[in-house]
Scaffold this motif. Structure first.
Motif, PDB file in Angstrom:
ATOM      1  N   ASP A 148       0.830  -1.208   0.000  1.00 38.81           N
ATOM      2  CA  ASP A 148       0.000   0.000   0.000  1.00 38.81           C
ATOM      3  C   ASP A 148       0.863   1.255   0.000  1.00 38.81           C
ATOM      4  O   ASP A 148       0.575   2.215  -0.710  1.00 38.81           O
ATOM      5  CB  ASP A 148      -0.932   0.022   1.207  1.00 38.81           C
ATOM      6  CG  ASP A 148      -2.035  -1.014   1.104  1.00 38.81           C
ATOM      7  OD1 ASP A 148      -2.234  -1.571   0.009  1.00 38.81           O
ATOM      8  OD2 ASP A 148      -2.691  -1.263   2.138  1.00 38.81           O
ATOM      9  N   ARG A 207      -5.145   2.610   2.646  1.00 39.40           N
ATOM     10  CA  ARG A 207      -6.289   1.979   1.994  1.00 39.40           C
ATOM     11  C   ARG A 207      -6.749   0.683   2.623  1.00 39.40           C
ATOM     12  O   ARG A 207      -7.921   0.349   2.546  1.00 39.40           O
ATOM     13  CB  ARG A 207      -6.039   1.800   0.509  1.00 39.40           C
ATOM     14  CG  ARG A 207      -5.032   0.786   0.153  1.00 39.40           C
ATOM     15  CD  ARG A 207      -4.733   0.815  -1.339  1.00 39.40           C
ATOM     16  NE  ARG A 207      -4.183  -0.459  -1.754  1.00 39.40           N
ATOM     17  CZ  ARG A 207      -4.835  -1.335  -2.478  1.00 39.40           C
ATOM     18  NH1 ARG A 207      -6.043  -1.066  -2.897  1.00 39.40           N
ATOM     19  NH2 ARG A 207      -4.280  -2.469  -2.802  1.00 39.40           N
ATOM     20  N   ARG A 208      -5.888  -0.076   3.282  1.00 45.61           N
ATOM     21  CA  ARG A 208      -6.336  -1.292   3.981  1.00 45.61           C
ATOM     22  C   ARG A 208      -6.492  -1.070   5.473  1.00 45.61           C
ATOM     23  O   ARG A 208      -7.276  -1.729   6.125  1.00 45.61           O
ATOM     24  CB  ARG A 208      -5.355  -2.431   3.750  1.00 45.61           C
ATOM     25  CG  ARG A 208      -5.390  -2.948   2.355  1.00 45.61           C
ATOM     26  CD  ARG A 208      -4.442  -4.086   2.190  1.00 45.61           C
ATOM     27  NE  ARG A 208      -3.839  -4.017   0.872  1.00 45.61           N
ATOM     28  CZ  ARG A 208      -3.640  -5.053   0.117  1.00 45.61           C
ATOM     29  NH1 ARG A 208      -3.976  -6.244   0.533  1.00 45.61           N
ATOM     30  NH2 ARG A 208      -3.090  -4.922  -1.064  1.00 45.61           N
ATOM     31  N   PRO A 229      -9.917   2.205   5.401  1.00 48.77           N
ATOM     32  CA  PRO A 229     -10.394   2.479   4.039  1.00 48.77           C
ATOM     33  C   PRO A 229     -11.413   3.606   3.933  1.00 48.77           C
ATOM     34  O   PRO A 229     -11.354   4.394   2.991  1.00 48.77           O
ATOM     35  CB  PRO A 229     -10.993   1.144   3.586  1.00 48.77           C
ATOM     36  CG  PRO A 229     -11.166   0.333   4.799  1.00 48.77           C
ATOM     37  CD  PRO A 229     -10.232   0.845   5.832  1.00 48.77           C
ATOM     38  N   TYR A 241     -12.625   1.927  -4.832  1.00 52.54           N
ATOM     39  CA  TYR A 241     -12.442   0.472  -4.869  1.00 52.54           C
ATOM     40  C   TYR A 241     -12.020  -0.040  -3.500  1.00 52.54           C
ATOM     41  O   TYR A 241     -12.566  -1.036  -2.995  1.00 52.54           O
ATOM     42  CB  TYR A 241     -11.405   0.071  -5.914  1.00 52.54           C
ATOM     43  CG  TYR A 241     -10.981  -1.363  -5.746  1.00 52.54           C
ATOM     44  CD1 TYR A 241     -11.814  -2.387  -6.168  1.00 52.54           C
ATOM     45  CD2 TYR A 241      -9.772  -1.690  -5.131  1.00 52.54           C
ATOM     46  CE1 TYR A 241     -11.441  -3.710  -5.992  1.00 52.54           C
ATOM     47  CE2 TYR A 241      -9.409  -3.005  -4.945  1.00 52.54           C
ATOM     48  CZ  TYR A 241     -10.239  -4.012  -5.386  1.00 52.54           C
ATOM     49  OH  TYR A 241      -9.874  -5.320  -5.200  1.00 52.54           O
ATOM     50  N   SER A 242     -11.048   0.607  -2.866  1.00 52.75           N
ATOM     51  CA  SER A 242     -10.522   0.137  -1.597  1.00 52.75           C
ATOM     52  C   SER A 242     -11.555   0.241  -0.487  1.00 52.75           C
ATOM     53  O   SER A 242     -11.640  -0.645   0.367  1.00 52.75           O
ATOM     54  CB  SER A 242      -9.271   0.936  -1.213  1.00 52.75           C
ATOM     55  OG  SER A 242      -8.275   0.759  -2.188  1.00 52.75           O
ATOM     56  N   ARG A 284     -13.928  -2.585  -1.020  1.00 52.87           N
ATOM     57  CA  ARG A 284     -13.307  -3.907  -0.863  1.00 52.87           C
ATOM     58  C   ARG A 284     -12.891  -4.199   0.570  1.00 52.87           C
ATOM     59  O   ARG A 284     -13.093  -5.312   1.065  1.00 52.87           O
ATOM     60  CB  ARG A 284     -12.087  -3.980  -1.786  1.00 52.87           C
ATOM     61  CG  ARG A 284     -11.197  -5.195  -1.613  1.00 52.87           C
ATOM     62  CD  ARG A 284     -11.895  -6.438  -2.103  1.00 52.87           C
ATOM     63  NE  ARG A 284     -11.017  -7.576  -2.109  1.00 52.87           N
ATOM     64  CZ  ARG A 284     -10.900  -8.443  -1.105  1.00 52.87           C
ATOM     65  NH1 ARG A 284     -11.585  -8.265  -0.003  1.00 52.87           N
ATOM     66  NH2 ARG A 284     -10.091  -9.466  -1.185  1.00 52.87           N
ATOM     67  N   TYR A 285     -12.291  -3.234   1.273  1.00 53.68           N
ATOM     68  CA  TYR A 285     -11.675  -3.511   2.567  1.00 53.68           C
ATOM     69  C   TYR A 285     -12.455  -2.992   3.760  1.00 53.68           C
ATOM     70  O   TYR A 285     -12.090  -3.286   4.897  1.00 53.68           O
ATOM     71  CB  TYR A 285     -10.255  -2.934   2.608  1.00 53.68           C
ATOM     72  CG  TYR A 285      -9.377  -3.525   1.533  1.00 53.68           C
ATOM     73  CD1 TYR A 285      -9.039  -4.857   1.563  1.00 53.68           C
ATOM     74  CD2 TYR A 285      -8.889  -2.748   0.481  1.00 53.68           C
ATOM     75  CE1 TYR A 285      -8.245  -5.411   0.566  1.00 53.68           C
ATOM     76  CE2 TYR A 285      -8.096  -3.284  -0.487  1.00 53.68           C
ATOM     77  CZ  TYR A 285      -7.767  -4.622  -0.446  1.00 53.68           C
ATOM     78  OH  TYR A 285      -6.994  -5.167  -1.420  1.00 53.68           O
TER      79      TYR A 285
END
Length: 121
Positions: free
Chosen positions: A29, A74-75, A78, A114-115, A118-119
């Motif tokens: 990341d 991002r993880r 998020p 997206y992140s 997704r996360y």
């Protein structure tokens, strides 16, 4: 699968894989954020995408840097990262006109959306 010396039905636990994977994800990341930041700043400086620039150069550089370096979260966080990228991209537009750059604004927004989807838990 049983290991030699283990009692019947017991298997040895895997150790160290979760922490190593998490650390590798955080490093990737950070590398993504660094790569997008460097390319976006080079795009601002050398006008790679041949855009007409509006607004002050220092303000564009700061907002682009904030939007792209936030991708490192991002993880880990998020939703906060997506909000930070959106605020850095759209916030200055309330007060002045700035050029919307592909690599400095739109790509970080796409990665952030997206992140976040997704996360986010």
């Amino acid at each position: 699968m049983t290991f030699p010396g283990a009692r019947c039905g017991y298997v040895r636990r895997m150790t160290g894989t979760t922490g190593d994977r998490r650390q590798a994800q955080l490093i990737s990341d950070g590398a993504l954020a660094l790569a997008v930041t460097v390319f976006a700043q080079l795009d601002l400086r050398f006008n790679v995408e041949q855009a007409i620039h509006y607004g002050s150069e220092p303000l564009r550089a700061v907002t682009t840097a904030v939007a792209t370096t936030a991708l490192a979260l991002r993880r880990r966080a998020p939703l906060a990262m997506a909000l930070l990228v959106a605020a850095a991209t759209a916030g200055p537009q309330l007060f002045t006109t700035l050029t919307v750059q592909l690599w400095g604004d739109l790509v970080p927004l796409l990665i952030a959306v997206y992140s976040a989807s997704r996360y986010a838990e």
